[in-house]
Design a protein around this motif. Sequence first.
Motif, PDB file in Angstrom:
ATOM      1  N   LEU A   1       0.827  -1.213   0.000  1.00  0.00           N
ATOM      2  CA  LEU A   1       0.000   0.000   0.000  1.00  0.00           C
ATOM      3  C   LEU A   1       0.856   1.257   0.000  1.00  0.00           C
ATOM      4  O   LEU A   1       0.551   2.236  -0.698  1.00  0.00           O
ATOM      5  CB  LEU A   1      -0.929  -0.002   1.209  1.00  0.00           C
ATOM      6  N   LEU A   2       1.931   1.258   0.765  1.00  0.00           N
ATOM      7  CA  LEU A   2       2.822   2.420   0.797  1.00  0.00           C
ATOM      8  C   LEU A   2       3.518   2.615  -0.544  1.00  0.00           C
ATOM      9  O   LEU A   2       3.753   3.748  -0.978  1.00  0.00           O
ATOM     10  CB  LEU A   2       3.857   2.254   1.915  1.00  0.00           C
TER      11      LEU A   2
ATOM     12  N   SER B   1       0.904   4.252  -2.823  1.00  0.00           N
ATOM     13  CA  SER B   1       0.753   5.672  -2.517  1.00  0.00           C
ATOM     14  C   SER B   1       1.982   6.471  -2.925  1.00  0.00           C
ATOM     15  O   SER B   1       1.883   7.652  -3.257  1.00  0.00           O
ATOM     16  CB  SER B   1       0.467   5.861  -1.026  1.00  0.00           C
ATOM     17  N   ARG B   2       3.139   5.819  -2.943  1.00  0.00           N
ATOM     18  CA  ARG B   2       4.379   6.494  -3.353  1.00  0.00           C
ATOM     19  C   ARG B   2       4.352   6.882  -4.826  1.00  0.00           C
ATOM     20  O   ARG B   2       4.828   7.954  -5.205  1.00  0.00           O
ATOM     21  CB  ARG B   2       5.565   5.560  -3.059  1.00  0.00           C
TER      22      ARG B   2
ATOM     23  N   MET C   1       1.522   7.039  -6.827  1.00  0.00           N
ATOM     24  CA  MET C   1       0.262   7.617  -7.301  1.00  0.00           C
ATOM     25  C   MET C   1       0.435   9.037  -7.823  1.00  0.00           C
ATOM     26  O   MET C   1      -0.235   9.452  -8.763  1.00  0.00           O
ATOM     27  CB  MET C   1      -0.765   7.605  -6.175  1.00  0.00           C
TER      28      MET C   1
ATOM     29  N   VAL D   1      -7.025  10.130  -1.915  1.00  0.00           N
ATOM     30  CA  VAL D   1      -6.694   8.734  -2.222  1.00  0.00           C
ATOM     31  C   VAL D   1      -5.432   8.300  -1.484  1.00  0.00           C
ATOM     32  O   VAL D   1      -5.387   7.217  -0.879  1.00  0.00           O
ATOM     33  CB  VAL D   1      -6.515   8.551  -3.743  1.00  0.00           C
ATOM     34  N   ILE D   2      -4.405   9.143  -1.510  1.00  0.00           N
ATOM     35  CA  ILE D   2      -3.149   8.796  -0.834  1.00  0.00           C
ATOM     36  C   ILE D   2      -3.350   8.728   0.678  1.00  0.00           C
ATOM     37  O   ILE D   2      -2.808   7.844   1.354  1.00  0.00           O
ATOM     38  CB  ILE D   2      -2.055   9.819  -1.197  1.00  0.00           C
ATOM     39  N   PHE D   3      -4.162   9.649   1.216  1.00  0.00           N
ATOM     40  CA  PHE D   3      -4.468   9.604   2.653  1.00  0.00           C
ATOM     41  C   PHE D   3      -5.175   8.302   3.019  1.00  0.00           C
ATOM     42  O   PHE D   3      -4.849   7.667   4.039  1.00  0.00           O
ATOM     43  CB  PHE D   3      -5.333  10.806   3.032  1.00  0.00           C
TER      44      PHE D   3
ATOM     45  N   LEU E   1      -5.046   5.405   1.453  1.00  0.00           N
ATOM     46  CA  LEU E   1      -4.113   4.286   1.347  1.00  0.00           C
ATOM     47  C   LEU E   1      -3.209   4.208   2.573  1.00  0.00           C
ATOM     48  O   LEU E   1      -2.974   3.117   3.123  1.00  0.00           O
ATOM     49  CB  LEU E   1      -3.268   4.427   0.076  1.00  0.00           C
ATOM     50  N   ASN E   2      -2.707   5.355   3.016  1.00  0.00           N
ATOM     51  CA  ASN E   2      -1.860   5.360   4.206  1.00  0.00           C
ATOM     52  C   ASN E   2      -2.654   5.008   5.462  1.00  0.00           C
ATOM     53  O   ASN E   2      -2.140   4.327   6.360  1.00  0.00           O
ATOM     54  CB  ASN E   2      -1.201   6.739   4.373  1.00  0.00           C
TER      55      ASN E   2
END
Length: 293
Positions: free
Chosen positions: A215-216, A219-220, A222, A276-278, A280-281
């Motif tokens: 997941l990280l 997000s990296r 994206m 979206v990134i929030f 995922l984190n």
Amino acid sequence: MMDRQSTETSYKYRTGKNKLMFVLVCLFSFLSMIPLFLILWDVVSKGYKNFNLRLFTEVAPSSMDAMLAKVNGDAIPGGILNGITGTILIVGIAIIITIPLGLFIGIYLSEHAGSRFAKVVSYLTDLLQGIPSIVIGIIAYSWVVKPLGGYSALAGSVALTMMMIPMVVRSTEETLKMLPLSYKEAGLALGSSYTNVVFKILLPSGFGGIFTGILLAISRVMGETAPLMLTALGATVVNWNVLEPTSAIPLLIWDFYNDPNLIDLIWSSSLLLLIVIFLLNWIAKIVARKWKI
């Protein structure tokens, strides 16, 4: 008497120093968060204006349409549907390629940590993680775009894969190293093959750490723009063909930035990407806490 006074003085000194250090740590921690809060406030306060259903259902408008809307005092028409679908396509292919490669490499490094080849692979993985994204884009251009004769979603996925692999490899390797050796010994003692022990005992036991790393890694990549500029290029329509140029949310943000008529869409696109990134984190934190080794 003197020893008692000396002890009390030393205790007060240590207590005062601890309080001072605590205050300094809290102060600098707060100062480090100020830029983050300012960024969030700026994106949210400017992005919510165009954050509507059209953002998800219509493709990016042309510069002429945006200019006419501004002249008439209307909201900018269109959305970023082509960027959303392109991001799903490019990142989805990258995930499909990355997960098997990252898992197998991570398993090998954890099981053969002392071998010379494993050390070389580990060093190359660290080296790959440190390569700038623009350089990875150039490499993907040479390896995929030129042989295929054009820009494509596949080329963008290859570029993102090269950025994701080191994180998945490291998370897999470190998670498997943290597992008790008794897991493997018990599985082998019960007659299971080495392959079954790895895939049916070790990997499920380390699911939390491995999934968090995946997941990280997602997000990296994206928000990466430079590699996609050299590989996927972008498109004004929704495209699901992996061999054709494809847009993505970061590419649209760059296009909007270069067009004064579309600059208002930067903030809504950035807000969507930030959400979206929030998420995922946030999911990664929950998974890591729930499946803690």
